[in-house]
Design a protein around this motif. Structure first.
Motif, PDB file in Angstrom:
ATOM      1  N   TYR A  15       0.867  -1.169   0.000  1.00 16.71           N
ATOM      2  CA  TYR A  15       0.000   0.000   0.000  1.00 16.71           C
ATOM      3  C   TYR A  15       0.903   1.219   0.000  1.00 16.71           C
ATOM      4  O   TYR A  15       1.748   1.371   0.898  1.00 16.71           O
ATOM      5  CB  TYR A  15      -0.940  -0.017   1.205  1.00 16.71           C
ATOM      6  N   LEU A  16       0.744   2.064  -1.008  1.00 19.67           N
ATOM      7  CA  LEU A  16       1.730   3.112  -1.247  1.00 19.67           C
ATOM      8  C   LEU A  16       1.558   4.291  -0.299  1.00 19.67           C
ATOM      9  O   LEU A  16       0.474   4.867  -0.180  1.00 19.67           O
ATOM     10  CB  LEU A  16       1.635   3.611  -2.692  1.00 19.67           C
ATOM     11  N   GLU A  17       2.646   4.651   0.329  1.00 17.47           N
ATOM     12  CA  GLU A  17       2.731   5.902   1.081  1.00 17.47           C
ATOM     13  C   GLU A  17       3.681   6.864   0.398  1.00 17.47           C
ATOM     14  O   GLU A  17       3.779   8.029   0.779  1.00 17.47           O
ATOM     15  CB  GLU A  17       3.202   5.624   2.514  1.00 17.47           C
ATOM     16  N   ASP A  18       4.401   6.382  -0.605  1.00 20.52           N
ATOM     17  CA  ASP A  18       5.409   7.150  -1.318  1.00 20.52           C
ATOM     18  C   ASP A  18       5.372   6.693  -2.782  1.00 20.52           C
ATOM     19  O   ASP A  18       5.429   5.491  -3.058  1.00 20.52           O
ATOM     20  CB  ASP A  18       6.780   6.881  -0.706  1.00 20.52           C
ATOM     21  N   GLN A  19       5.261   7.632  -3.701  1.00 20.84           N
ATOM     22  CA  GLN A  19       5.150   7.283  -5.116  1.00 20.84           C
ATOM     23  C   GLN A  19       6.398   7.653  -5.923  1.00 20.84           C
ATOM     24  O   GLN A  19       6.365   7.630  -7.152  1.00 20.84           O
ATOM     25  CB  GLN A  19       3.928   7.965  -5.737  1.00 20.84           C
ATOM     26  N   ARG A  20       7.478   7.951  -5.258  1.00 20.25           N
ATOM     27  CA  ARG A  20       8.657   8.432  -5.979  1.00 20.25           C
ATOM     28  C   ARG A  20       9.221   7.411  -6.955  1.00 20.25           C
ATOM     29  O   ARG A  20       9.805   7.783  -7.972  1.00 20.25           O
ATOM     30  CB  ARG A  20       9.741   8.854  -4.978  1.00 20.25           C
ATOM     31  N   GLU A  21       9.087   6.132  -6.674  1.00 16.39           N
ATOM     32  CA  GLU A  21       9.671   5.108  -7.544  1.00 16.39           C
ATOM     33  C   GLU A  21       8.665   4.498  -8.519  1.00 16.39           C
ATOM     34  O   GLU A  21       8.998   3.559  -9.236  1.00 16.39           O
ATOM     35  CB  GLU A  21      10.282   3.991  -6.688  1.00 16.39           C
ATOM     36  N   LEU A  22       7.462   5.037  -8.573  1.00 15.79           N
ATOM     37  CA  LEU A  22       6.405   4.389  -9.334  1.00 15.79           C
ATOM     38  C   LEU A  22       6.748   4.273 -10.822  1.00 15.79           C
ATOM     39  O   LEU A  22       6.605   3.199 -11.425  1.00 15.79           O
ATOM     40  CB  LEU A  22       5.095   5.151  -9.150  1.00 15.79           C
ATOM     41  N   THR A  23       7.213   5.349 -11.445  1.00 19.58           N
ATOM     42  CA  THR A  23       7.559   5.286 -12.869  1.00 19.58           C
ATOM     43  C   THR A  23       8.719   4.318 -13.102  1.00 19.58           C
ATOM     44  O   THR A  23       8.731   3.581 -14.098  1.00 19.58           O
ATOM     45  CB  THR A  23       7.907   6.686 -13.398  1.00 19.58           C
ATOM     46  N   SER A  24       9.687   4.296 -12.191  1.00 21.78           N
ATOM     47  CA  SER A  24      10.794   3.343 -12.315  1.00 21.78           C
ATOM     48  C   SER A  24      10.307   1.908 -12.184  1.00 21.78           C
ATOM     49  O   SER A  24      10.718   1.024 -12.950  1.00 21.78           O
ATOM     50  CB  SER A  24      11.862   3.630 -11.254  1.00 21.78           C
ATOM     51  N   TRP A  25       9.427   1.647 -11.225  1.00 21.74           N
ATOM     52  CA  TRP A  25       8.899   0.288 -11.067  1.00 21.74           C
ATOM     53  C   TRP A  25       8.163  -0.150 -12.329  1.00 21.74           C
ATOM     54  O   TRP A  25       8.335  -1.276 -12.787  1.00 21.74           O
ATOM     55  CB  TRP A  25       7.949   0.219  -9.874  1.00 21.74           C
ATOM     56  N   TYR A  26       7.342   0.729 -12.860  1.00 23.59           N
ATOM     57  CA  TYR A  26       6.622   0.393 -14.093  1.00 23.59           C
ATOM     58  C   TYR A  26       7.602   0.058 -15.218  1.00 23.59           C
ATOM     59  O   TYR A  26       7.390  -0.864 -16.004  1.00 23.59           O
ATOM     60  CB  TYR A  26       5.745   1.559 -14.532  1.00 23.59           C
ATOM     61  N   THR A  27       8.676   0.818 -15.275  1.00 27.53           N
ATOM     62  CA  THR A  27       9.670   0.595 -16.331  1.00 27.53           C
ATOM     63  C   THR A  27      10.368  -0.745 -16.154  1.00 27.53           C
ATOM     64  O   THR A  27      10.506  -1.525 -17.107  1.00 27.53           O
ATOM     65  CB  THR A  27      10.696   1.739 -16.337  1.00 27.53           C
ATOM     66  N   TYR A  28      10.811  -1.047 -14.935  1.00 26.27           N
ATOM     67  CA  TYR A  28      11.484  -2.313 -14.683  1.00 26.27           C
ATOM     68  C   TYR A  28      10.557  -3.497 -14.977  1.00 26.27           C
ATOM     69  O   TYR A  28      10.987  -4.509 -15.553  1.00 26.27           O
ATOM     70  CB  TYR A  28      11.954  -2.399 -13.223  1.00 26.27           C
TER      71      TYR A  28
END
Length: 470
Positions: A182-195
């Motif tokens: 459950y996300l409390e921080d979205q800073r890595e979201l675009t990176s996760w999607y990319t990986y």
């Protein structure tokens, strides 16, 4: 965490697969990238200022860039339903942007692009924002996708929403059909999607695949990883745009590394225009009127690029009108797939990618609960009387992720615009073009009989039902 998992999974795939095993002369791989709230002017090739998008600009140079490409609904759920089914979302009883409280979603009886391609042997994967129903029976894995990683709805539908704090529950990150965090921080979201996208490509490199990557941003709230924070001259929005551009570059690099680039069709577009009330946290209208949540050009005209080396001639600019509902039938054509048995509304626009024309057809713009607000036919657009939202003149805009307030105004009279001369929709030319006005009104009457129109009280004869939980 996800970067480590990605690296280990890639190593495993290489142990059991060699390039010599690749299938020759296979059907094209297809990657459909769908941004969220990305405005018409947000890419360098569309005039962006304050940030750079070199990978997306190169994607355009390598293929065809559309200048009059539309979504039929300037809002999340409806726009995504239309994209994936080739059908106006109001025909499917899907409107607006559904949230965690919804008891409905895309009916599993509808055929998605994934289901269509899966029937012809494609491996199908979805990464990113779904927003077509968060209950298990509506999730991507029950709509034709072999795998799913992402958010069930918009990234602002979480407890930190600036206007409705406490309404939304914690935001689930789903893999398959289960919440893994459950996300409390979205800073890595675009990176996760990319990986996750790179992992899917690696895993399925030996067979035709369809990857649907639906970025959660630049929809607010805006977040970037440390590697892009503060990189643009514009600020947070520019940083997000640069990270999405990086993601496209990583995907293209992986395709080239694996020798898949020449047999992969990439389509990049957006679900609607900018959320203007967020000021500096919204995109660039590029001279278009209004934005997301309206059927003016700023709400429904979006950037669109298609690239396929050797199949789509490079360096093209296509000015003929097209719409996201055309993507499904176009993919059916290039993959020799069977079209859905239920009626769809899009048509094959493959000739447009070849520098040719297709017969003109009317496109319709809907908003709210089945309001037919506009009809587009080539360079002509007829906008019908309706109430729409706008930002009052003189409003001081913000740049901190807090929106200003809209007001509702009424368009009192039908207005005809020549978009070739007036894409800002400033001048009604109805009185000078009575034959065109009559023609577009005729198209609208046909649509009202078929799909209905809440503005005129028409029910529509050929609508279907959304899926609902039992």
């Amino acid at each position: 965490m996800f970067a480590l998992f990605y690296s280990l999974s890639i190593l495993a795939s290489l142990l059991f697969f060699t390039p010599s095993e690749k299938v020759k002369d296979q059907k094209p791989n297809i990657i459909l990238i769908f941004a969220d709230d990305m405005a018409y002017g947000d890419l360098g090739v569309y005039g962006a200022k304050g940030w750079e998008t070199p990978n997306l600009d190169q994607l355009a140079e390598d293929g065809v860039r559309f200048t009059q490409f539309y979504v039929p609904h300037a809002v999340c759920t409806a726009s995504r339903a239309a994209l994936l089914t080739g059908t106006y979302a109001n025909r499917l009883e899907l409107y607006g942007a559904i949230d965690h409280s919804a008891k409905h979603g895309l009916n599993p009886e509808e055929t998605t692009i994934a289901e269509m391609l899966k029937a012809t042997g494609y491996q199908t994967g979805m990464v990113g924002k779904w927003h077509l129903g968060h209950h298990t029976e509506f999730l991507p894995t029950n709509q034709g996708f072999n795998s799913y990683f992402g958010l069930p709805y918009s990234n602002d539908m979480w407890p930190n929403h600036p206007e409705v704090k406490g309404y939304y529950p914690p935001l689930p990150l789903i893999e398959g059909e289960k919440a893994i965090a459950y996300l409390e921080d979205q800073r890595e979201l675009t990176s996760w999607y990319t990986y996750k996208s790179l992992e899917f490509i690696e895993k399925n490199q030996g067979q035709p695949f369809f990857l649907y990557l639906a970025h959660s941003m630049p929809h607010v709230p805006l977040y970037t990883s440390d590697k892009f924070q503060g990189k643009s001259a514009q600020g947070a929005y520019g940083d997000v745009m640069m990270e999405i551009d990086w993601s496209v570059g990583e995907i293209r690099s992986k395709l080239k590394e694996l020798g898949l680039d020449e047999n992969t069709l990439i389509i990049f577009t957006s679900d609607n225009g900018p959320w203007l009330s967020y000021g500096g946290h919204a995109g660039l209208q590029a001279g278009l009127r209004e934005g997301k949540g309206t059927s003016w050009e700023g709400g429904i005209r979006v950037p669109a690029i298609m690239t396929w080396p050797g199949k789509i001639p490079a360096g093209q600019i296509q000015d003929q009108a097209a719409m996201t509902i055309d993507i499904l039938p176009t993919l059916a054509k290039v993959t020799n797939s069977q079209l859905p048995t239920l009626k769809i509304d899009g048509s094959d626009i493959w000739p447009l990618t070849q520098g040719q024309n297709v017969p003109l057809k009317p496109y319709f713009a809907y908003y709210n609960k089945n309001e037919l607000q506009a009809v587009i036919y080539g360079k002509w657009k007829l906008v019908f009387p309706h109430t729409y939202r706008t930002i009052p003149a003189g409003t001081e805009m913000r740049n901190d992720g807090i929106p200003v307030k809209y007001i509702n105004v009424k368009l009192e009279n039908p207005s005809l615009f020549d978009l070739a001369k007036d894409r800002g929709e400033t001048t009604d030319v109805s009185s000078h073009n009575p034959e065109i006005l009559a023609k577009l009104n005729g198209f609208a009457d046909q649509a009202r009989a078929d799909l209905g129109d809440a503005l005129t009280g028409n029910e529509g004869a050929n609508n279907r039902k959304a899926g609902r939980i039992k």
